[in-house]
Design a protein around this motif. Structure first.
Motif, PDB file in Angstrom:
ATOM      1  N   LEU A   1      27.461  29.820  53.301  1.00  0.00           N
ATOM      2  CA  LEU A   1      28.424  30.417  53.433  1.00  0.00           C
ATOM      3  C   LEU A   1      28.387  32.171  54.607  1.00  0.00           C
ATOM      4  CD1 LEU A   1      31.107  29.295  51.387  1.00  0.00           C
ATOM      5  CD2 LEU A   1      30.912  28.483  53.307  1.00  0.00           C
ATOM      6  N   ASN A   2      29.652  31.796  55.077  1.00  0.00           N
ATOM      7  CA  ASN A   2      29.456  32.895  55.835  1.00  0.00           C
ATOM      8  C   ASN A   2      31.001  34.261  55.520  1.00  0.00           C
ATOM      9  OD1 ASN A   2      27.631  33.010  58.196  1.00  0.00           O
ATOM     10  ND2 ASN A   2      28.513  31.750  59.830  1.00  0.00           N
ATOM     11  N   GLU A   3      30.206  35.125  55.572  1.00  0.00           N
ATOM     12  CA  GLU A   3      31.646  35.975  54.525  1.00  0.00           C
ATOM     13  C   GLU A   3      32.948  35.779  54.771  1.00  0.00           C
ATOM     14  OE1 GLU A   3      31.846  38.407  51.568  1.00  0.00           O
ATOM     15  OE2 GLU A   3      30.393  37.832  52.097  1.00  0.00           O
ATOM     16  N   GLU A   4      33.108  35.233  56.312  1.00  0.00           N
ATOM     17  CA  GLU A   4      34.286  34.960  56.767  1.00  0.00           C
ATOM     18  C   GLU A   4      35.051  33.488  56.216  1.00  0.00           C
ATOM     19  OE1 GLU A   4      32.228  33.289  60.354  1.00  0.00           O
ATOM     20  OE2 GLU A   4      32.331  35.697  58.513  1.00  0.00           O
ATOM     21  N   ASP A   5      33.916  33.448  55.828  1.00  0.00           N
ATOM     22  CA  ASP A   5      34.322  31.253  55.275  1.00  0.00           C
ATOM     23  C   ASP A   5      35.323  31.058  54.468  1.00  0.00           C
ATOM     24  OD1 ASP A   5      33.357  29.883  57.301  1.00  0.00           O
ATOM     25  OD2 ASP A   5      31.157  29.965  56.267  1.00  0.00           O
ATOM     26  N   ILE A   6      34.869  32.260  52.611  1.00  0.00           N
ATOM     27  CA  ILE A   6      35.531  32.795  52.189  1.00  0.00           C
ATOM     28  C   ILE A   6      37.073  33.546  52.625  1.00  0.00           C
ATOM     29  CG2 ILE A   6      35.349  33.495  49.746  1.00  0.00           C
ATOM     30  CD1 ILE A   6      32.405  33.089  49.951  1.00  0.00           C
ATOM     31  N   ILE A   7      37.561  32.759  51.961  1.00  0.00           N
ATOM     32  CA  ILE A   7      39.126  33.057  52.414  1.00  0.00           C
ATOM     33  C   ILE A   7      40.081  33.936  50.557  1.00  0.00           C
ATOM     34  CG2 ILE A   7      39.431  32.000  54.272  1.00  0.00           C
ATOM     35  CD1 ILE A   7      41.680  29.816  52.500  1.00  0.00           C
ATOM     36  N   VAL A   8      39.844  33.168  49.426  1.00  0.00           N
ATOM     37  CA  VAL A   8      40.699  33.692  48.497  1.00  0.00           C
ATOM     38  C   VAL A   8      39.664  33.706  47.690  1.00  0.00           C
ATOM     39  CG1 VAL A   8      41.183  33.078  46.041  1.00  0.00           C
ATOM     40  CG2 VAL A   8      42.587  31.525  49.379  1.00  0.00           C
ATOM     41  N   ARG A   9      39.242  35.054  47.379  1.00  0.00           N
ATOM     42  CA  ARG A   9      38.181  35.586  46.380  1.00  0.00           C
ATOM     43  C   ARG A   9      38.689  35.795  44.453  1.00  0.00           C
ATOM     44  NH1 ARG A   9      33.841  36.342  48.803  1.00  0.00           N
ATOM     45  NH2 ARG A   9      34.458  36.964  50.872  1.00  0.00           N
ATOM     46  N   PRO A  10      38.124  35.524  43.495  1.00  0.00           N
ATOM     47  CA  PRO A  10      38.731  35.719  42.511  1.00  0.00           C
ATOM     48  C   PRO A  10      39.671  37.260  42.188  1.00  0.00           C
ATOM     49  CG  PRO A  10      36.242  35.907  42.407  1.00  0.00           C
ATOM     50  CD  PRO A  10      36.515  35.337  43.915  1.00  0.00           C
ATOM     51  N   ALA A  11      40.286  37.773  41.795  1.00  0.00           N
ATOM     52  CA  ALA A  11      40.484  38.461  41.295  1.00  0.00           C
ATOM     53  C   ALA A  11      41.794  38.501  39.865  1.00  0.00           C
ATOM     54  CB  ALA A  11      42.562  39.060  41.970  1.00  0.00           C
ATOM     55  N   ARG A  12      41.561  40.056  38.880  1.00  0.00           N
ATOM     56  CA  ARG A  12      42.282  40.091  37.540  1.00  0.00           C
ATOM     57  C   ARG A  12      43.187  39.623  37.872  1.00  0.00           C
ATOM     58  NH1 ARG A  12      39.229  45.046  34.180  1.00  0.00           N
ATOM     59  NH2 ARG A  12      36.744  44.739  35.474  1.00  0.00           N
ATOM     60  N   GLU A  13      44.105  38.681  36.400  1.00  0.00           N
ATOM     61  CA  GLU A  13      44.810  39.404  35.799  1.00  0.00           C
ATOM     62  C   GLU A  13      45.383  40.494  36.108  1.00  0.00           C
ATOM     63  OE1 GLU A  13      46.777  35.299  33.468  1.00  0.00           O
ATOM     64  OE2 GLU A  13      44.233  35.904  32.372  1.00  0.00           O
ATOM     65  N   THR A  14      46.515  40.091  36.402  1.00  0.00           N
ATOM     66  CA  THR A  14      47.475  41.315  36.668  1.00  0.00           C
ATOM     67  C   THR A  14      48.826  41.525  36.396  1.00  0.00           C
ATOM     68  OG1 THR A  14      45.950  42.390  37.996  1.00  0.00           O
ATOM     69  CG2 THR A  14      47.680  43.820  38.335  1.00  0.00           C
ATOM     70  N   ALA A  15      49.345  42.371  35.452  1.00  0.00           N
ATOM     71  CA  ALA A  15      50.764  42.740  35.380  1.00  0.00           C
ATOM     72  C   ALA A  15      51.064  43.856  35.581  1.00  0.00           C
ATOM     73  CB  ALA A  15      50.532  41.885  33.561  1.00  0.00           C
ATOM     74  N   VAL A  16      53.083  43.444  35.490  1.00  0.00           N
ATOM     75  CA  VAL A  16      53.061  44.907  36.458  1.00  0.00           C
ATOM     76  C   VAL A  16      55.024  44.409  35.294  1.00  0.00           C
ATOM     77  CG1 VAL A  16      53.995  45.739  38.170  1.00  0.00           C
ATOM     78  CG2 VAL A  16      52.621  44.975  38.402  1.00  0.00           C
ATOM     79  N   TYR A  17      54.394  45.954  34.607  1.00  0.00           N
ATOM     80  CA  TYR A  17      56.045  46.295  33.428  1.00  0.00           C
ATOM     81  C   TYR A  17      56.276  47.049  33.415  1.00  0.00           C
ATOM     82  CZ  TYR A  17      52.440  46.713  29.914  1.00  0.00           C
ATOM     83  OH  TYR A  17      51.201  47.263  29.919  1.00  0.00           O
ATOM     84  N   LEU A  18      57.249  48.125  32.517  1.00  0.00           N
ATOM     85  CA  LEU A  18      58.219  49.062  31.681  1.00  0.00           C
ATOM     86  C   LEU A  18      57.376  49.168  30.825  1.00  0.00           C
ATOM     87  CD1 LEU A  18      61.679  48.735  33.492  1.00  0.00           C
ATOM     88  CD2 LEU A  18      59.887  49.832  34.327  1.00  0.00           C
ATOM     89  N   ASN A  19      57.381  50.523  30.113  1.00  0.00           N
ATOM     90  CA  ASN A  19      57.220  50.966  28.943  1.00  0.00           C
ATOM     91  C   ASN A  19      58.157  51.277  27.927  1.00  0.00           C
ATOM     92  OD1 ASN A  19      56.886  53.301  29.647  1.00  0.00           O
ATOM     93  ND2 ASN A  19      54.929  53.890  29.544  1.00  0.00           N
ATOM     94  N   SER A  20      58.103  51.726  27.258  1.00  0.00           N
ATOM     95  CA  SER A  20      59.144  51.729  26.281  1.00  0.00           C
ATOM     96  C   SER A  20      59.410  53.416  26.590  1.00  0.00           C
ATOM     97  CB  SER A  20      58.646  51.962  25.096  1.00  0.00           C
ATOM     98  OG  SER A  20      57.630  52.965  24.714  1.00  0.00           O
ATOM     99  N   ASP A  21      59.009  53.848  27.843  1.00  0.00           N
ATOM    100  CA  ASP A  21      59.708  55.401  28.709  1.00  0.00           C
ATOM    101  C   ASP A  21      60.354  54.936  29.559  1.00  0.00           C
ATOM    102  OD1 ASP A  21      58.752  56.587  26.046  1.00  0.00           O
ATOM    103  OD2 ASP A  21      56.930  57.188  27.385  1.00  0.00           O
ATOM    104  N   GLY A  22      60.202  53.788  30.354  1.00  0.00           N
ATOM    105  CA  GLY A  22      60.946  52.891  31.464  1.00  0.00           C
ATOM    106  C   GLY A  22      59.710  53.661  32.480  1.00  0.00           C
ATOM    107  N   ASP A  23      58.712  53.805  32.006  1.00  0.00           N
ATOM    108  CA  ASP A  23      57.899  54.156  33.355  1.00  0.00           C
ATOM    109  C   ASP A  23      57.138  52.613  33.587  1.00  0.00           C
ATOM    110  OD1 ASP A  23      58.254  56.739  33.247  1.00  0.00           O
ATOM    111  OD2 ASP A  23      56.369  57.123  31.583  1.00  0.00           O
ATOM    112  N   VAL A  24      56.588  52.516  34.881  1.00  0.00           N
ATOM    113  CA  VAL A  24      55.660  51.418  35.225  1.00  0.00           C
ATOM    114  C   VAL A  24      54.269  51.133  34.896  1.00  0.00           C
ATOM    115  CG1 VAL A  24      54.983  50.186  37.287  1.00  0.00           C
ATOM    116  CG2 VAL A  24      57.561  51.120  37.206  1.00  0.00           C
ATOM    117  N   VAL A  25      53.941  50.265  34.279  1.00  0.00           N
ATOM    118  CA  VAL A  25      52.564  49.594  34.055  1.00  0.00           C
ATOM    119  C   VAL A  25      52.211  48.704  35.172  1.00  0.00           C
ATOM    120  CG1 VAL A  25      51.294  49.422  32.178  1.00  0.00           C
ATOM    121  CG2 VAL A  25      53.743  51.090  31.603  1.00  0.00           C
TER     122      VAL A  25
END
Length: 78
Positions: free
Chosen positions: A10-34
């Protein structure tokens, strides 16, 4: 469907979806973004993560928006 499909041809442009790590975004107990990603490698002891203090979130998001706009401009250049 072609049973002789070969990912290596395959050519590089043929691959349109690459694997990615599962990513979570949430607030910690101090109210900061994790932003936390699930560990993938056997030698990783913990999930990689970053903590953004809530008072710095607007600056973080502003920079992300700038990078998105820049990326879109670069992609649209002839």
């Amino acid at each position: 469907m072609d049973d002789d499909f070969d990912w290596n041809k395959l050519n590089e442009e043929d691959i349109i979806v690459r694997p990615a790590r599962e990513t979570a975004v949430y607030l910690n107990s101090d109210g900061d973004v994790v932003i936390r990603q699930r560990k993938e490698w056997p030698d990783e002891q913990d999930d990689p993560y970053m903590v953004i203090p809530m008072d710095r979130v607007p600056a973080f998001l502003n920079r992300v928006r700038q990078l998105i706009e820049f990326s879109q401009k670069v992609q649209n250049e002839p």
